[in-house]
Motif scaffolding. Structure first.
Motif, PDB file in Angstrom:
ATOM      1  N   VAL A  12       0.872  -1.168   0.000  1.00 43.30           N
ATOM      2  CA  VAL A  12       0.000   0.000   0.000  1.00 43.30           C
ATOM      3  C   VAL A  12       0.915   1.225   0.000  1.00 43.30           C
ATOM      4  O   VAL A  12       1.570   1.525   0.987  1.00 43.30           O
ATOM      5  N   GLY A  13       0.987   1.889  -1.148  1.00 44.90           N
ATOM      6  CA  GLY A  13       1.893   3.021  -1.332  1.00 44.90           C
ATOM      7  C   GLY A  13       3.089   2.581  -2.159  1.00 44.90           C
ATOM      8  O   GLY A  13       4.091   2.114  -1.631  1.00 44.90           O
ATOM      9  N   LEU A  14       2.973   2.690  -3.460  1.00 38.15           N
ATOM     10  CA  LEU A  14       4.018   2.195  -4.365  1.00 38.15           C
ATOM     11  C   LEU A  14       4.965   3.333  -4.742  1.00 38.15           C
ATOM     12  O   LEU A  14       5.033   3.752  -5.884  1.00 38.15           O
ATOM     13  N   GLY A  15       5.694   3.813  -3.741  1.00 36.05           N
ATOM     14  CA  GLY A  15       6.698   4.843  -3.956  1.00 36.05           C
ATOM     15  C   GLY A  15       8.084   4.234  -3.914  1.00 36.05           C
ATOM     16  O   GLY A  15       8.290   3.082  -4.337  1.00 36.05           O
ATOM     17  N   LEU A  16       9.024   4.975  -3.387  1.00 32.48           N
ATOM     18  CA  LEU A  16      10.419   4.523  -3.317  1.00 32.48           C
ATOM     19  C   LEU A  16      10.564   3.219  -2.537  1.00 32.48           C
ATOM     20  O   LEU A  16      11.082   2.230  -3.052  1.00 32.48           O
ATOM     21  N   LEU A  17      10.120   3.203  -1.281  1.00 29.02           N
ATOM     22  CA  LEU A  17      10.254   1.988  -0.473  1.00 29.02           C
ATOM     23  C   LEU A  17       9.273   0.908  -0.917  1.00 29.02           C
ATOM     24  O   LEU A  17       9.632  -0.271  -0.979  1.00 29.02           O
ATOM     25  N   GLY A  18       8.037   1.296  -1.215  1.00 26.33           N
ATOM     26  CA  GLY A  18       7.062   0.314  -1.672  1.00 26.33           C
ATOM     27  C   GLY A  18       7.501  -0.373  -2.953  1.00 26.33           C
ATOM     28  O   GLY A  18       7.390  -1.592  -3.092  1.00 26.33           O
ATOM     29  N   GLY A  19       8.023   0.387  -3.899  1.00 35.20           N
ATOM     30  CA  GLY A  19       8.520  -0.191  -5.142  1.00 35.20           C
ATOM     31  C   GLY A  19       9.724  -1.089  -4.916  1.00 35.20           C
ATOM     32  O   GLY A  19       9.868  -2.132  -5.558  1.00 35.20           O
ATOM     33  N   SER A  20      10.583  -0.696  -3.985  1.00 38.76           N
ATOM     34  CA  SER A  20      11.767  -1.508  -3.676  1.00 38.76           C
ATOM     35  C   SER A  20      11.367  -2.833  -3.032  1.00 38.76           C
ATOM     36  O   SER A  20      11.891  -3.896  -3.377  1.00 38.76           O
ATOM     37  N   TYR A  21      10.426  -2.775  -2.075  1.00 41.65           N
ATOM     38  CA  TYR A  21       9.886  -4.004  -1.489  1.00 41.65           C
ATOM     39  C   TYR A  21       9.273  -4.876  -2.574  1.00 41.65           C
ATOM     40  O   TYR A  21       9.501  -6.089  -2.618  1.00 41.65           O
ATOM     41  N   ALA A  22       8.448  -4.276  -3.420  1.00 36.50           N
ATOM     42  CA  ALA A  22       7.756  -5.021  -4.467  1.00 36.50           C
ATOM     43  C   ALA A  22       8.746  -5.741  -5.374  1.00 36.50           C
ATOM     44  O   ALA A  22       8.563  -6.925  -5.684  1.00 36.50           O
ATOM     45  N   GLU A  23       9.791  -5.044  -5.780  1.00 30.13           N
ATOM     46  CA  GLU A  23      10.794  -5.671  -6.655  1.00 30.13           C
ATOM     47  C   GLU A  23      11.476  -6.847  -5.963  1.00 30.13           C
ATOM     48  O   GLU A  23      11.615  -7.931  -6.543  1.00 30.13           O
ATOM     49  N   ALA A  24      11.897  -6.638  -4.728  1.00 31.27           N
ATOM     50  CA  ALA A  24      12.600  -7.698  -3.989  1.00 31.27           C
ATOM     51  C   ALA A  24      11.698  -8.923  -3.794  1.00 31.27           C
ATOM     52  O   ALA A  24      12.135 -10.065  -3.999  1.00 31.27           O
ATOM     53  N   LEU A  25      10.447  -8.700  -3.428  1.00 27.82           N
ATOM     54  CA  LEU A  25       9.525  -9.812  -3.189  1.00 27.82           C
ATOM     55  C   LEU A  25       9.118 -10.506  -4.486  1.00 27.82           C
ATOM     56  O   LEU A  25       9.033 -11.735  -4.536  1.00 27.82           O
ATOM     57  N   SER A  26       8.888  -9.741  -5.538  1.00 26.78           N
ATOM     58  CA  SER A  26       8.559 -10.336  -6.839  1.00 26.78           C
ATOM     59  C   SER A  26       9.713 -11.183  -7.350  1.00 26.78           C
ATOM     60  O   SER A  26       9.505 -12.288  -7.875  1.00 26.78           O
ATOM     61  N   ASP A  27      10.935 -10.686  -7.177  1.00 22.27           N
ATOM     62  CA  ASP A  27      12.116 -11.447  -7.608  1.00 22.27           C
ATOM     63  C   ASP A  27      12.271 -12.759  -6.838  1.00 22.27           C
ATOM     64  O   ASP A  27      12.893 -13.699  -7.325  1.00 22.27           O
ATOM     65  N   LYS A  28      11.712 -12.818  -5.634  1.00 21.67           N
ATOM     66  CA  LYS A  28      11.772 -14.042  -4.822  1.00 21.67           C
ATOM     67  C   LYS A  28      10.615 -14.990  -5.128  1.00 21.67           C
ATOM     68  O   LYS A  28      10.490 -16.037  -4.519  1.00 21.67           O
ATOM     69  N   GLY A  29       9.754 -14.606  -6.069  1.00 19.29           N
ATOM     70  CA  GLY A  29       8.691 -15.492  -6.506  1.00 19.29           C
ATOM     71  C   GLY A  29       7.331 -15.276  -5.862  1.00 19.29           C
ATOM     72  O   GLY A  29       6.405 -16.049  -6.100  1.00 19.29           O
ATOM     73  N   PHE A  30       7.190 -14.243  -5.058  1.00 17.55           N
ATOM     74  CA  PHE A  30       5.893 -13.952  -4.450  1.00 17.55           C
ATOM     75  C   PHE A  30       4.986 -13.231  -5.442  1.00 17.55           C
ATOM     76  O   PHE A  30       5.458 -12.469  -6.279  1.00 17.55           O
ATOM     77  N   GLU A  31       3.690 -13.450  -5.288  1.00 14.88           N
ATOM     78  CA  GLU A  31       2.713 -12.657  -6.025  1.00 14.88           C
ATOM     79  C   GLU A  31       2.541 -11.357  -5.254  1.00 14.88           C
ATOM     80  O   GLU A  31       2.143 -11.365  -4.088  1.00 14.88           O
ATOM     81  N   VAL A  32       2.856 -10.245  -5.900  1.00 18.49           N
ATOM     82  CA  VAL A  32       2.801  -8.937  -5.250  1.00 18.49           C
ATOM     83  C   VAL A  32       1.819  -8.046  -5.991  1.00 18.49           C
ATOM     84  O   VAL A  32       1.899  -7.897  -7.204  1.00 18.49           O
ATOM     85  N   GLY A  33       0.909  -7.469  -5.226  1.00 13.14           N
ATOM     86  CA  GLY A  33      -0.022  -6.502  -5.758  1.00 13.14           C
ATOM     87  C   GLY A  33       0.217  -5.165  -5.083  1.00 13.14           C
ATOM     88  O   GLY A  33       0.967  -5.079  -4.102  1.00 13.14           O
ATOM     89  N   ALA A  34      -0.412  -4.125  -5.589  1.00 10.05           N
ATOM     90  CA  ALA A  34      -0.197  -2.794  -5.007  1.00 10.05           C
ATOM     91  C   ALA A  34      -1.448  -1.940  -5.093  1.00 10.05           C
ATOM     92  O   ALA A  34      -2.261  -2.096  -6.013  1.00 10.05           O
ATOM     93  N   LEU A  35      -1.540  -1.042  -4.129  1.00 10.52           N
ATOM     94  CA  LEU A  35      -2.515   0.042  -4.141  1.00 10.52           C
ATOM     95  C   LEU A  35      -1.741   1.341  -4.090  1.00 10.52           C
ATOM     96  O   LEU A  35      -0.799   1.470  -3.305  1.00 10.52           O
ATOM     97  N   ASP A  36      -2.126   2.275  -4.924  1.00 11.78           N
ATOM     98  CA  ASP A  36      -1.504   3.592  -4.897  1.00 11.78           C
ATOM     99  C   ASP A  36      -2.518   4.594  -5.437  1.00 11.78           C
ATOM    100  O   ASP A  36      -3.378   4.239  -6.239  1.00 11.78           O
ATOM    101  N   VAL A  37      -2.390   5.834  -5.015  1.00  6.69           N
ATOM    102  CA  VAL A  37      -3.312   6.871  -5.488  1.00  6.69           C
ATOM    103  C   VAL A  37      -3.001   7.301  -6.919  1.00  6.69           C
ATOM    104  O   VAL A  37      -3.832   7.904  -7.577  1.00  6.69           O
TER     105      VAL A  37
END
Length: 147
Positions: A12-37
């Protein structure tokens, strides 16, 4: 709950940290979704394979799909989001955040968070002098402590 590759993770909040988390988790094989304004942040995340899907509207149908939710919002917005949308979170979901402020956040959550949702306060000691999902990078966490 132990985390495994079947767990779906929401940012929730796909900014600098949210995008970095998303990339790291997606690269590890998790299904990652996001909410952002910002629709542009969701589009960027999908096109750069940071997330599998995302949306700008907070709906019960979408939020209730996830097992873990990482809030990458300013502390006040995090609390407001919980007050407004926590009924959308499915039971036994783990939530965490990247806010640096903890004492008042924990005190606020203690009075409002449902008992069937687990909050784990966290603070990655990472960041940059820039903001936005377009500046995110999973490498940001490599030299960082995680409190």
């Amino acid at each position: 709950m132990s985390l495994n590759k079947n767990n779906k993770i929401l940012i929730v909040g796909l900014g600098l940290l949210g995008g970095s988390y998303a990339e790291a988790l997606s690269d590890k094989g998790f299904e990652v979704g996001a909410l952002d304004v910002k629709e542009s942040s969701i589009e960027y995340g999908i096109s750069h394979k940071l997330i599998s899907h995302g949306q700008v509207e907070v709906t019960k149908e979408y939020v209730s799909k996830f097992d873990v939710i990482i809030f990458c919002l300013y502390p006040k917005l995090f609390i407001e989001w919980i007050k407004e949308y926590q009924s959308f979170i499915k039971p036994n979901t783990i939530i965490t955040d990247v806010t640096g402020v903890k004492k008042w956040v924990i005190e606020e959550l203690d009075g409002i968070l449902r008992e069937d949702v687990e909050y784990i306060g966290a603070h990655p000691m990472a960041g940059k002098e820039v903001y936005g999902v377009e500046n995110s990078s999973k490498a940001m966490f490599k030299p960082a402590n995680y409190i």
